[in-house]
Design a protein around this motif. Structure first.
Motif, mmCIF file in Angstrom:
data_model
loop_
_atom_site.group_PDB
_atom_site.id
_atom_site.type_symbol
_atom_site.label_atom_id
_atom_site.label_comp_id
_atom_site.label_asym_id
_atom_site.label_seq_id
_atom_site.Cartn_x
_atom_site.Cartn_y
_atom_site.Cartn_z
ATOM 1 N N LEU A 56 43.547 39.221 57.741
ATOM 2 C CA LEU A 56 44.324 40.425 57.995
ATOM 3 C C LEU A 56 45.799 40.166 57.691
ATOM 4 N N PHE A 57 46.481 41.214 57.253
ATOM 5 C CA PHE A 57 47.933 41.111 57.147
ATOM 6 C C PHE A 57 48.567 42.421 57.568
ATOM 7 N N SER A 58 49.788 42.278 58.067
ATOM 8 C CA SER A 58 50.593 43.419 58.486
ATOM 9 C C SER A 58 51.901 43.354 57.712
ATOM 10 N N SER A 59 52.474 44.509 57.455
ATOM 11 C CA SER A 59 53.801 44.529 56.840
ATOM 12 C C SER A 59 54.671 45.483 57.629
ATOM 13 N N GLY A 60 55.923 45.129 57.751
ATOM 14 C CA GLY A 60 56.746 46.066 58.470
ATOM 15 C C GLY A 60 58.102 45.637 58.944
ATOM 16 N N PRO A 61 58.320 44.407 59.402
ATOM 17 C CA PRO A 61 59.655 44.131 59.904
ATOM 18 C C PRO A 61 60.713 44.463 58.846
ATOM 19 N N LEU A 62 61.680 45.241 59.245
ATOM 20 C CA LEU A 62 62.748 45.630 58.322
ATOM 21 C C LEU A 62 63.979 44.759 58.580
ATOM 22 N N ASP A 63 63.724 43.478 58.486
ATOM 23 C CA ASP A 63 64.769 42.469 58.586
ATOM 24 C C ASP A 63 64.177 41.189 57.984
ATOM 25 N N PRO A 64 64.972 40.155 57.797
ATOM 26 C CA PRO A 64 64.452 38.946 57.141
ATOM 27 C C PRO A 64 63.569 38.068 58.028
ATOM 28 N N PRO A 69 50.107 43.279 69.379
ATOM 29 C CA PRO A 69 48.940 43.207 70.276
ATOM 30 C C PRO A 69 47.673 43.893 69.750
ATOM 31 N N GLY A 70 47.788 45.083 69.179
ATOM 32 C CA GLY A 70 46.597 45.768 68.675
ATOM 33 C C GLY A 70 45.929 45.016 67.538
ATOM 34 N N VAL A 71 46.717 44.442 66.653
ATOM 35 C CA VAL A 71 46.172 43.665 65.534
ATOM 36 C C VAL A 71 45.588 42.354 66.057
ATOM 37 N N ARG A 72 46.236 41.753 67.043
ATOM 38 C CA ARG A 72 45.698 40.524 67.632
ATOM 39 C C ARG A 72 44.313 40.780 68.233
ATOM 40 N N ARG A 73 44.156 41.898 68.946
ATOM 41 C CA ARG A 73 42.841 42.233 69.521
ATOM 42 C C ARG A 73 41.788 42.405 68.423
ATOM 43 N N ILE A 74 42.158 43.081 67.353
ATOM 44 C CA ILE A 74 41.236 43.271 66.229
ATOM 45 C C ILE A 74 40.852 41.926 65.632
ATOM 46 N N ALA A 75 41.849 41.065 65.416
ATOM 47 C CA ALA A 75 41.593 39.751 64.817
ATOM 48 C C ALA A 75 40.640 38.931 65.669
ATOM 49 N N VAL A 76 40.823 38.965 66.976
ATOM 50 C CA VAL A 76 39.942 38.217 67.880
ATOM 51 C C VAL A 76 38.546 38.830 67.874
ATOM 52 N N ARG A 77 38.479 40.140 67.994
ATOM 53 C CA ARG A 77 37.189 40.837 68.052
ATOM 54 C C ARG A 77 36.360 40.599 66.785
ATOM 55 N N LEU A 78 37.023 40.574 65.641
ATOM 56 C CA LEU A 78 36.308 40.430 64.366
ATOM 57 C C LEU A 78 36.307 38.992 63.852
ATOM 58 N N ASP A 79 36.827 38.077 64.650
ATOM 59 C CA ASP A 79 36.862 36.662 64.299
ATOM 60 C C ASP A 79 37.524 36.432 62.933
ATOM 61 N N ALA A 80 38.687 37.053 62.752
ATOM 62 C CA ALA A 80 39.424 36.896 61.489
ATOM 63 C C ALA A 80 39.831 35.440 61.308
ATOM 64 N N LYS A 81 39.781 34.982 60.078
ATOM 65 C CA LYS A 81 40.148 33.603 59.755
ATOM 66 C C LYS A 81 41.656 33.402 59.755
ATOM 67 N N GLY A 82 42.396 34.492 59.631
ATOM 68 C CA GLY A 82 43.838 34.362 59.641
ATOM 69 C C GLY A 82 44.531 35.704 59.606
ATOM 70 N N HIS A 83 45.816 35.664 59.934
ATOM 71 C CA HIS A 83 46.666 36.852 59.888
ATOM 72 C C HIS A 83 48.056 36.426 59.460
ATOM 73 N N ALA A 84 48.724 37.290 58.711
ATOM 74 C CA ALA A 84 50.128 37.074 58.348
ATOM 75 C C ALA A 84 50.881 38.378 58.510
ATOM 76 N N THR A 85 52.127 38.260 58.961
ATOM 77 C CA THR A 85 53.026 39.405 59.013
ATOM 78 C C THR A 85 54.076 39.201 57.938
ATOM 79 N N PHE A 86 54.185 40.171 57.048
ATOM 80 C CA PHE A 86 55.160 40.124 55.961
ATOM 81 C C PHE A 86 56.247 41.163 56.211
ATOM 82 N N GLY A 87 57.418 40.885 55.689
ATOM 83 C CA GLY A 87 58.503 41.847 55.783
ATOM 84 C C GLY A 87 58.135 43.136 55.074
#
Length: 174
Positions: A84-92, A103-121
């Protein structure tokens, strides 16, 4: 025959699509067979052995189409490698340190046993739609905070994990 991988994305203004495209392009360069689609357009994930899903963050929530995709396909996703990945912080900040999933993405990642997550700007400019987006840009807090080097490196890590998984699968079947 190579297994097929899906990179699905949900975006409001197009920035997350460009991140997902970079991920798909990197995975292809690493030798994987990749289908690149809007999350809302994917009806069946049976053809895919692994899935990458990303969405923009809006008021600390993953884009609705990404959430719907993950909910609609939750059972078959349990049998596939998922990132999974998220995009959004409007800063560096996302380019400077690892930002944990909201938190909502963390719950999804745990529930679906995601292998990884990254947050991109994220990226937000004068072409953005929506009252809040226009106000953010007007206040001077818009800009492009995506780090495509970071995005490419993360996608390369996925490709390496897929290659290692394939080696383990072959060794198990010998």
């Amino acid at each position: 025959m190579a297994e097929l991988m899906l990179v699905a994305y949900a975006t409001k203004n197009g920035s997350t699509r460009e991140i997902a495209q970079s991920i798909a392009d990197t995975l292809r360069k690493e030798g994987l067979v990749v289908d690149f689609r809007r999350a809302a357009d994917v009806r069946d994930i049976r053809p895919y052995s692994s899935v990458v899903v990303g969405g923009g963050l809006y008021t600390n929530h993953l884009h609705r189409d990404a959430r719907r995709f993950l909910r609609r396909h939750r059972r078959p996703l349990g049998d596939r490698s998922l990132w999974l990945f998220s995009s959004g912080p409007l800063d560096p900040s996302a380019g400077e340190r690892d930002i944990p999933p909201v938190p909502g993405v963390r719950r999804i990642a745990v529930r679906l046993d995601a292998k990884g997550h990254a947050t991109f700007g994220g990226q937000l400019d004068g072409t953005a739609t929506g009252w809040m987006a226009r106000m953010i840009v007007k206040s001077g807090r818009g800009g492009d905070f995506r780090d495509f080097g970071q995005i490419t490196a993360w996608a390369s890590e996925i490709a390496a994990a897929m290659a290692a998984e394939e080696v383990r699968r072959r060794e198990t079947h010998q």
